[in-house]
Write an enzyme that holds these catalytic residues in place. Structure first.
Site: not given
Length: 447
Positions: A92, A113, A116, A128, A167-168, A212, A243, A379
């Site tokens: 993820k 990630q 996290k 990622k 997204g990123d 976030t 964002n 997410s």
């Protein structure tokens, strides 16, 4: 061989095997430094090549992405997906479209990630991806054609139980829509859980857009409460205006703080009276303009290209733009100007030198793998809703997010104290995130 020697030898080997990837080296070095005390106290975590396996991705995908612009010219970009660790669940992590993207940056993001996602307490692994494609200045049709070409290859490697991108930077709701549409066509099925960050009418979750930024503010609020204070009345600076930054500003001001500055890659804006979030969103999301426009149109706001946003006097700093944006000198300036709390909304925005300054000057610091985990946590909540064919209210989802961020803070604080580093949330986050993944990897064997 001592633990220091073991870690040093492995890190030297990692540098040689991953040459030219400084961001990845930086991310690994920070984690390994924290893990030394774990390996001394619990040496079984060094068994079965665990550290080596943790730092080596399970799979690295690099692929060609050809696309045609509006003038009929063919362009070729490079696509990446690093599927780093699936011990806790499907890979993820987001997709980043930006000219700076390369394998090293994707590996650094994927490595972060892992920890996290572990800290969220939800069953998701780490990954990622992205491309060196630059969406700036491209038409909607050009972006659609690029996304379709990108997904033509990526669709073979993802799925709701395998790998779930999101997204990123450079990948928002528009891009997720094009990617999901092409996946649906290629797979010949409507697999809602294959991507997150979807539109609300086709499987998305309320609060995902805000998560976030909101989560970062919830985390720093817990940091402040731990010192017996409140976020209300504090002066905050937020780097970025995308964002994450926008919704961090929104939530901070809802909780009674005043945001006195924000930025983009062209400069920064001083807003001594606070930020008009509706105006900022209209400028960035509708007009897609620079932050200088905000200063032109809002009384009391001033735009600057000299100096740095970190020069402003504040109580709290939230770096929400990109990696390594806040260096050692910036950190010293923040400390000299009275800043007492820093929480990372972006991924690794503070350099190692900056983090060291925060420690030396007793500034409470929330690392990105903890402070910005709200996005991936929500997410995962979107994945839950997709799996149960359900849709939750904004209030319920936001409550879940708040609980998750409070639990992440509690876990980081308690783990740091357990290992003799009270209030060092970097150590707490690294160790707590590691132990959950490590226990799963040891239980599942050498794979």
């Amino acid at each position: 061989m001592t633990v220091d020697e073991q870690v040093s030898n492995y890190y030297d080997m990692l540098l040689k095997r991953n040459a030219g990837e400084p961001e990845f080296h930086q991310a690994v070095a920070e984690v390994l430094e924290s893990l030394k005390i774990v390996l001394e106290k619990d040496p079984h975590y060094a068994d079965y090549g665990l550290i080596q396996r943790l730092c080596e991705p399970e799979r690295q995908l690099i692929f060609r992405v050809p696309w045609v612009d509006d003038q009929g010219q063919v362009h070729v970009n490079r696509g990446f997906r690093v599927q780093f660790n699936s011990a806790l669940g499907p890979y993820k992590g987001g997709l980043r479209f930006h000219p700076s993207v390369n394998l090293g940056i994707v590996k650094f993001l994927g490595f972060e990630q892992i920890f996290k996602n572990s800290l969220t307490g939800l069953p998701i692994g780490g990954g990622k991806g992205g491309s060196d494609f630059d969406p700036k200045g491209k038409s909607d049709l050009e972006i659609m054609r690029f996304c379709q070409s990108f997904m033509t290859e990526l669709h073979r490697h993802i799925g709701e139980y395998r790998d779930v991108p999101a997204g990123d930077i450079g990948v928002g709701g528009r891009e997720i829509g094009y990617l999901f549409g092409h996946y649906r066509r290629m797979a010949n099925q409507h697999e809602s859980g294959v991507l997150t960050g979807k539109g609300l009418t086709w499987g998305g979750s309320l609060v995902r857009t805000e998560a976030t930024g909101y989560g970062c503010v919830y985390f720093v609020s817990e940091m402040i409460k731990a010192k017996g204070e409140s976020i209300s009345g504090q002066k905050i600076i937020v780097s970025g205006s995308g964002n994450v930054a926008t919704y961090a500003i929104e939530k901070a001001q809802e909780l009674g703080a005043t945001v006195i500055g924000f930025s983009d890659s062209s400069g920064w804006v001083h807003t001594p009276n606070g930020v008009d979030v509706a105006k900022l969103r209209e400028i960035k999301e509708v007009r897609r303009a620079r932050v200088s426009v905000y200063a032109d149109e809002v009384e009391g706001a001033t735009y600057h290209t000299d100096g740095s946003i970190w020069d402003l006097k504040c109580d709290i700093a939230l770096p929400c733009a990109t990696q390594n944006e806040l260096n050692g000198e910036n950190a010293k300036t923040l400390a000299d100007n009275g800043c007492r709390f820093v929480a990372e909304g972006a991924n690794m925005p503070s350099t190692p030198e900056a983090v060291e300054v925060f420690r030396e000057r007793d500034i409470r610091f929330g690392p990105g793998k903890a402070a910005n985990a709200g996005g991936v946590a929500t997410s995962a909540l979107e994945m839950q809703q997709n799996a149960s064919r359900d849709s939750w209210s904004f209030e319920y989802t936001d409550e879940r997010l708040q609980v998750i961020m409070k639990n992440i803070f509690k876990t980081c604080a308690e783990t740091a104290a357990e290992y003799g580093h009270e209030n060092d949330y970097v150590v707490g986050a690294n160790i707590a995130g590691f132990k959950k993944v490590a226990d799963a990897m040891l239980a599942q064997g050498v794979i």
